[in-house]
Design a protein around this motif. Structure first.
Motif, PDB file in Angstrom:
ATOM      1  N   PHE A 260      19.334   8.577  55.047  1.00 40.05           N
ATOM      2  CA  PHE A 260      21.050   9.159  54.700  1.00 40.05           C
ATOM      3  C   PHE A 260      21.915   8.225  55.282  1.00 40.05           C
ATOM      4  O   PHE A 260      23.057   8.360  54.639  1.00 40.05           O
ATOM      5  CB  PHE A 260      21.226  10.463  54.945  1.00 40.05           C
ATOM      6  N   THR A 261      21.617   7.303  56.145  1.00 36.49           N
ATOM      7  CA  THR A 261      22.662   6.537  56.750  1.00 36.49           C
ATOM      8  C   THR A 261      22.299   5.183  56.600  1.00 36.49           C
ATOM      9  O   THR A 261      22.893   4.194  56.011  1.00 36.49           O
ATOM     10  CB  THR A 261      22.773   6.691  58.372  1.00 36.49           C
ATOM     11  N   TYR A 262      21.115   4.792  56.744  1.00 35.21           N
ATOM     12  CA  TYR A 262      20.675   3.237  56.769  1.00 35.21           C
ATOM     13  C   TYR A 262      20.291   2.752  55.414  1.00 35.21           C
ATOM     14  O   TYR A 262      20.578   1.393  55.166  1.00 35.21           O
ATOM     15  CB  TYR A 262      19.257   2.965  57.640  1.00 35.21           C
ATOM     16  N   LEU A 263      19.596   3.684  54.742  1.00 34.44           N
ATOM     17  CA  LEU A 263      19.259   3.315  53.075  1.00 34.44           C
ATOM     18  C   LEU A 263      20.384   2.663  52.299  1.00 34.44           C
ATOM     19  O   LEU A 263      20.044   1.834  51.618  1.00 34.44           O
ATOM     20  CB  LEU A 263      18.298   4.017  52.489  1.00 34.44           C
ATOM     21  N   PRO A 264      21.473   3.346  52.417  1.00 33.87           N
ATOM     22  CA  PRO A 264      22.681   2.875  51.711  1.00 33.87           C
ATOM     23  C   PRO A 264      22.985   1.445  52.018  1.00 33.87           C
ATOM     24  O   PRO A 264      23.230   0.680  51.116  1.00 33.87           O
ATOM     25  CB  PRO A 264      23.819   3.759  51.959  1.00 33.87           C
ATOM     26  N   THR A 265      23.109   1.034  53.264  1.00 37.75           N
ATOM     27  CA  THR A 265      23.115  -0.326  53.473  1.00 37.75           C
ATOM     28  C   THR A 265      22.176  -1.224  53.222  1.00 37.75           C
ATOM     29  O   THR A 265      22.243  -2.421  52.796  1.00 37.75           O
ATOM     30  CB  THR A 265      23.510  -0.331  55.011  1.00 37.75           C
ATOM     31  N   TYR A 266      20.964  -0.975  53.468  1.00 35.69           N
ATOM     32  CA  TYR A 266      19.787  -1.341  53.051  1.00 35.69           C
ATOM     33  C   TYR A 266      19.633  -1.834  51.334  1.00 35.69           C
ATOM     34  O   TYR A 266      19.280  -2.958  51.051  1.00 35.69           O
ATOM     35  CB  TYR A 266      18.689  -0.562  53.234  1.00 35.69           C
ATOM     36  N   PHE A 267      20.317  -0.999  50.651  1.00 36.48           N
ATOM     37  CA  PHE A 267      20.224  -1.249  49.140  1.00 36.48           C
ATOM     38  C   PHE A 267      21.162  -2.621  48.969  1.00 36.48           C
ATOM     39  O   PHE A 267      20.770  -3.419  48.029  1.00 36.48           O
ATOM     40  CB  PHE A 267      20.681   0.145  48.551  1.00 36.48           C
ATOM     41  N   THR A 268      22.327  -2.465  49.539  1.00 27.49           N
ATOM     42  CA  THR A 268      23.032  -3.645  49.385  1.00 27.49           C
ATOM     43  C   THR A 268      22.814  -4.875  49.923  1.00 27.49           C
ATOM     44  O   THR A 268      23.005  -6.116  49.562  1.00 27.49           O
ATOM     45  CB  THR A 268      24.658  -3.160  49.467  1.00 27.49           C
ATOM     46  N   LYS A 269      22.380  -4.755  51.399  1.00 32.16           N
ATOM     47  CA  LYS A 269      22.297  -6.095  52.129  1.00 32.16           C
ATOM     48  C   LYS A 269      20.833  -6.609  52.203  1.00 32.16           C
ATOM     49  O   LYS A 269      20.863  -7.934  52.201  1.00 32.16           O
ATOM     50  CB  LYS A 269      22.558  -5.757  53.633  1.00 32.16           C
ATOM     51  N   THR A 270      20.049  -5.786  52.123  1.00 36.69           N
ATOM     52  CA  THR A 270      18.374  -6.244  51.980  1.00 36.69           C
ATOM     53  C   THR A 270      17.966  -6.340  50.200  1.00 36.69           C
ATOM     54  O   THR A 270      17.343  -7.477  50.152  1.00 36.69           O
ATOM     55  CB  THR A 270      17.631  -5.341  52.736  1.00 36.69           C
ATOM     56  N   LEU A 271      18.116  -5.248  49.859  1.00 36.76           N
ATOM     57  CA  LEU A 271      17.674  -5.353  48.427  1.00 36.76           C
ATOM     58  C   LEU A 271      18.436  -6.155  47.293  1.00 36.76           C
ATOM     59  O   LEU A 271      18.252  -6.198  46.334  1.00 36.76           O
ATOM     60  CB  LEU A 271      17.279  -4.033  48.003  1.00 36.76           C
ATOM     61  N   GLY A 272      19.878  -6.333  47.887  1.00 34.28           N
ATOM     62  CA  GLY A 272      20.734  -7.119  46.817  1.00 34.28           C
ATOM     63  C   GLY A 272      21.347  -6.169  45.596  1.00 34.28           C
ATOM     64  O   GLY A 272      21.832  -6.834  44.734  1.00 34.28           O
ATOM     65  N   PHE A 273      21.216  -5.006  45.719  1.00 32.30           N
ATOM     66  CA  PHE A 273      21.740  -3.982  44.637  1.00 32.30           C
ATOM     67  C   PHE A 273      23.334  -3.877  44.871  1.00 32.30           C
ATOM     68  O   PHE A 273      23.895  -4.237  46.025  1.00 32.30           O
ATOM     69  CB  PHE A 273      21.055  -2.789  44.491  1.00 32.30           C
ATOM     70  N   THR A 274      23.970  -3.169  44.240  1.00 36.65           N
ATOM     71  CA  THR A 274      25.623  -3.135  44.123  1.00 36.65           C
ATOM     72  C   THR A 274      25.611  -2.023  44.677  1.00 36.65           C
ATOM     73  O   THR A 274      24.741  -0.959  45.033  1.00 36.65           O
ATOM     74  CB  THR A 274      26.051  -2.971  42.513  1.00 36.65           C
ATOM     75  N   LYS A 275      26.955  -1.586  45.269  1.00 36.97           N
ATOM     76  CA  LYS A 275      27.269  -0.553  46.053  1.00 36.97           C
ATOM     77  C   LYS A 275      27.245   0.725  45.053  1.00 36.97           C
ATOM     78  O   LYS A 275      26.792   1.916  45.562  1.00 36.97           O
ATOM     79  CB  LYS A 275      28.814  -0.553  46.439  1.00 36.97           C
ATOM     80  N   ILE A 276      27.507   0.570  43.735  1.00 32.42           N
ATOM     81  CA  ILE A 276      27.298   1.617  42.850  1.00 32.42           C
ATOM     82  C   ILE A 276      25.874   2.291  42.841  1.00 32.42           C
ATOM     83  O   ILE A 276      25.405   3.014  42.760  1.00 32.42           O
ATOM     84  CB  ILE A 276      27.928   1.387  41.439  1.00 32.42           C
ATOM     85  N   ASP A 277      24.908   1.231  42.737  1.00 29.49           N
ATOM     86  CA  ASP A 277      23.380   1.286  42.764  1.00 29.49           C
ATOM     87  C   ASP A 277      23.124   2.101  44.117  1.00 29.49           C
ATOM     88  O   ASP A 277      22.263   3.332  44.012  1.00 29.49           O
ATOM     89  CB  ASP A 277      22.676   0.014  42.768  1.00 29.49           C
ATOM     90  N   ALA A 278      23.672   1.736  45.126  1.00 32.44           N
ATOM     91  CA  ALA A 278      23.360   2.450  46.407  1.00 32.44           C
ATOM     92  C   ALA A 278      23.892   3.830  46.371  1.00 32.44           C
ATOM     93  O   ALA A 278      23.176   4.864  46.726  1.00 32.44           O
ATOM     94  CB  ALA A 278      24.171   1.522  47.645  1.00 32.44           C
ATOM     95  N   PHE A 279      25.129   3.966  45.851  1.00 37.50           N
ATOM     96  CA  PHE A 279      25.879   5.483  45.576  1.00 37.50           C
ATOM     97  C   PHE A 279      24.696   6.209  44.809  1.00 37.50           C
ATOM     98  O   PHE A 279      24.830   7.662  44.996  1.00 37.50           O
ATOM     99  CB  PHE A 279      27.053   5.203  45.071  1.00 37.50           C
ATOM    100  N   VAL A 280      24.224   5.803  43.597  1.00 32.74           N
ATOM    101  CA  VAL A 280      23.322   6.484  42.914  1.00 32.74           C
ATOM    102  C   VAL A 280      22.198   7.049  43.353  1.00 32.74           C
ATOM    103  O   VAL A 280      21.702   8.031  43.430  1.00 32.74           O
ATOM    104  CB  VAL A 280      23.027   5.606  41.654  1.00 32.74           C
ATOM    105  N   SER A 281      21.425   5.902  44.277  1.00 36.15           N
ATOM    106  CA  SER A 281      20.385   6.414  45.068  1.00 36.15           C
ATOM    107  C   SER A 281      20.494   7.302  45.978  1.00 36.15           C
ATOM    108  O   SER A 281      19.738   8.214  46.127  1.00 36.15           O
ATOM    109  CB  SER A 281      19.890   5.323  45.542  1.00 36.15           C
ATOM    110  N   ILE A 282      21.651   7.228  46.681  1.00 37.26           N
ATOM    111  CA  ILE A 282      21.850   8.442  48.008  1.00 37.26           C
ATOM    112  C   ILE A 282      22.318   9.488  47.319  1.00 37.26           C
ATOM    113  O   ILE A 282      21.779  10.562  47.816  1.00 37.26           O
ATOM    114  CB  ILE A 282      22.936   7.798  48.858  1.00 37.26           C
ATOM    115  N   THR A 283      22.839   9.551  46.171  1.00 36.08           N
ATOM    116  CA  THR A 283      22.954  10.992  45.524  1.00 36.08           C
ATOM    117  C   THR A 283      21.709  11.451  44.862  1.00 36.08           C
ATOM    118  O   THR A 283      21.759  12.839  45.274  1.00 36.08           O
ATOM    119  CB  THR A 283      23.976  10.392  44.309  1.00 36.08           C
TER     120      THR A 283
END
Length: 447
Positions: A260-283
Motif C-alpha cells: 500500500f505504500t511502496y508499490l504505487p511508487t514502484y509502478f512509476t519509478k521502476t515499472l515506468g507506468f503513469t501515475k494514473i496507472d499506479a492509482f488504478v492499481s492501488i485502488t
C-alpha cells in the motif's frame, strides 16, 4: 481473578466499531498521504541531482516516524491500561492530525534551507509517536467490546478501516493530480491533503469523545484491579506474548507497507507506468483487500486464528516471487493483477492477526503488551519496508529483489505462529492467573 466473559450490548458495540473505525481511517489517511506524495516531498525537501537518492531520503524520513512508534507504544500502552482505551484514542487522533497539518505548512528547502527537512523529520516523529498509541489501543478497544464468538470479525474492522484510510489518501492525491497541472501540484497542490487533516482530525476527535470505555476495562476499574504499573507488570509477566507479537506482525507490516505504500511508487519509478496507472492499481488492490478482510475474519472465528495466519504466511512465502515477476512482465494488466494478488495475501493474514495479538494478553496489561510488541516490530520491519525495497532494487538492479524481503518476513512470521496457542473462541483473561477456558461452540474445533 477469573470472571465470566463481559460483553457489550449491540448499541455500544456498534458505536465502538464506528468510532474506532472512523477515527482509525482519519489516522491512517494522515499517515498514508506521505507515502503517496513521496515524489513531491523528495523534490521539495531533499533536492538532489540523483532522483533515487532524493527518493531514498524521503523514504528514510518515512521510516524515522516508525522508529518513534515504540516510544509511543511504551507511553500510550501503559497509559491505556491506567486511564482507559477511550481517552488514549482521543489523544492520539489529535496528535496525528496536528502533525500532519504541520507538514502541509512547512516551507520547502528552497525557502528555509536545512530547517525544512529538520522540521519535516520532527513532525514525522510526532506522527510516529501518535501512531504508536493508535493500533494497540484500537485493537484492545475492539477486542474488549466484541462477543467472544465474533471477536475476529469485530477487531478486523480496525485493519479494514486502515485500508479505507489508505484508499482515501490515494483517491485524494490522484484527484488533485487530475485536476491540477504538474506545476500547480509542485507549487501548492501537494500540500492540500496534509492541510485537510485539520478538518478530519476534528471529526475523528468528536466521534471518539462520544465513545464509552470497554466493559472489560470498566469492570477492572469497578473491582479495583487496574494495574498500578502496567509497564513493569507486562515486562515481568507477559514477555513471552510480547515476543510472539513481535514475530507475528513481521509479515503483517512488511506486506502492508510494500503493497500500500511502496508499490504505487514502484509502478512509476521502476515499472515506468503513469501515475494514473499506479492509482488504478492501488485502488484495485485496496478494493480486493476490503472485500476479503471481513469474510476471512469471520472464517477465523469459525476455524481458528492459526489456520488463517499460517495460510497467509505460507502464501507470501510461496507466491511473493512469482507475483513480483508478474509485476515486471511489461503489461499493465499483469502488473495490476499481481498487485491485487499481493493485496489478497495481505488480506488473508491481517484478517486474523490483530485479534490473535490482542487475545495473547490479559486485560490488566493488554494495551501495554500489545502496543510494545506491535510497535517494536513495525519500527524494525514495517517502516523500513519502502526504504529496503527501494534500496534492494537500486543496489541489485533486479526489480524483483523486494520479493526476497517479503519472503524472509513470511518465514519469520510462520515460525512465530507455530509457537502460539489457538486463541479463537476463548474468553479474554483479566490476568495471567485467569485460565480463560475455551468457550464451547459446536462449530469451532478446540485446538
Amino acid at each position: 481473578m477469573s470472571a465470566a466473559p463481559i460483553t457489550a450490548t449491540p448499541g455500544p458495540l456498534r458505536q465502538a466499531v464506528v468510532g474506532a473505525g472512523i477515527g482509525n481511517t482519519v489516522e491512517w489517511y494522515d499517515f498514508a498521504i506521505y507515502g503517496f506524495l513521496a515524489t513531491y516531498i523528495a523534490q521539495k525537501f531533499f533536492p538532489s541531482v540523483d532522483e533515487t537518492t532524493a527518493l531514498l531520503s524521503t523514504f528514510a524520513v518515512f521510516a524515522v516516524a516508525f522508529f518513534m512508534r515504540p516510544l509511543g507504544g511504551f507511553f500510550f500502552g501503559p497509559l491505556g491500561d491506567r486511564i482507559g482505551r477511550k481517552r488514549v484514542l482521543a489523544i492520539v487522533v489529535v496528535l496525528m492530525s496536528l502533525s500532519t497539518l504541520g507538514i502541509g505548512l512547512v516551507p520547502s528547502y528552497d525557502a528555509i534551507g536545512v530547517a525544512a527537512p529538520l522540521l519535516l523529520v520532527a513532525l514525522r516523529c510526532v506522527q510516529g509517536f501518535s501512531a504508536g498509541g493508535e493500533y494497540g489501543s484500537g485493537a484492545c478497544f475492539l477486542a474488549e467490546f466484541a462477543p467472544t464468538r465474533h471477536r475476529g470479525l469485530v477487531v478486523a474492522f480496525l485493519v479494514w478501516s486502515v485500508v479505507v484510510g489508505f484508499l482515501l489518501g490515494s483517491v485524494t492525491v490522484t484527484a488533485l493530480e487530475a485536476v491540477l497541472s504538474e506545476d500547480a501540484m509542485n507549487a501548492y497542490g501537494w500540500r492540500i491533503p496534509f492541510l485537510a487533516a485539520g478538518v478530519l482530525g476534528v471529526v475523528g476527535l468528536y466521534i471518539r469523545l462520544r465513545l464509552r470505555d470497554t466493559p472489560e476495562f470498566e469492570s477492572l476499574q469497578d473491582s479495583g484491579e487496574v494495574a498500578e504499573s502496567p509497564l513493569r507488570e507486562a515486562v515481568r509477566t507477559a514477555w513471552r506474548p510480547i515476543l510472539q507479537i513481535i514475530g507475528l506482525v513481521v509479515v503483517h507490516n512488511v506486506g502492508f507497507y510494500v503493497v500500500f505504500t511502496y508499490l504505487p511508487t514502484y509502478f512509476t519509478k521502476t515499472l515506468g507506468f503513469t501515475k494514473i496507472d499506479a492509482f488504478v492499481s492501488i485502488t484495485v488492490a485496496s478494493v480486493v483487500a476490503l472485500v476479503l478482510i471481513l469474510p476471512l475474519a469471520t472464517l477465523s472465528d469459525r476455524v481458528g486464528r492459526k489456520p488463517v495466519l499460517i495460510a497467509g504466511a505460507v502464501g507470501f512465502a510461496v507466491f511473493a516471487y512469482p507475483l513480483f515477476s508478474l509485476l515486471n512482465a511489461g503489461s499493465l494488466g499483469a502488473a495490476v493483477a499481481a498487485h491485487a494478488g499481493l493485496a489478497a495475501l495481505e488480506a488473508v493474514f491481517v484478517s486474523a492477526s490483530l485479534a490473535a495479538g490482542a487475545e495473547l494478553f490479559p486485560t490488566r496489561v493488554r494495551s501495554t503488551g500489545y502496543s510494545i510488541g506491535y510497535n517494536v516490530s513495525v519500527a524494525v520491519f514495517g517502516g523500513t519496508a519502502p526504504y529496503v525495497a527501494t534500496w534492494l532494487t537500486d543496489r541489485t538492479g533486479n526489480p524483483v529483489a523486494p520479493a526476497y524481503y517479503v519472503i524472509v518476513a513470511a518465514v519469520v512470521t510462520l515460525a512465530t505462529v507455530l509457537t502460539m496457542r489457538e486463541t479463537a473462541n476463548r474468553p479474554l483473561a483479566r490476568g495471567f492467573d485467569d485460565p480463560s477456558p475455551v468457550a464451547k461452540h459446536p462449530d469451532h474445533p478446540q485446538l
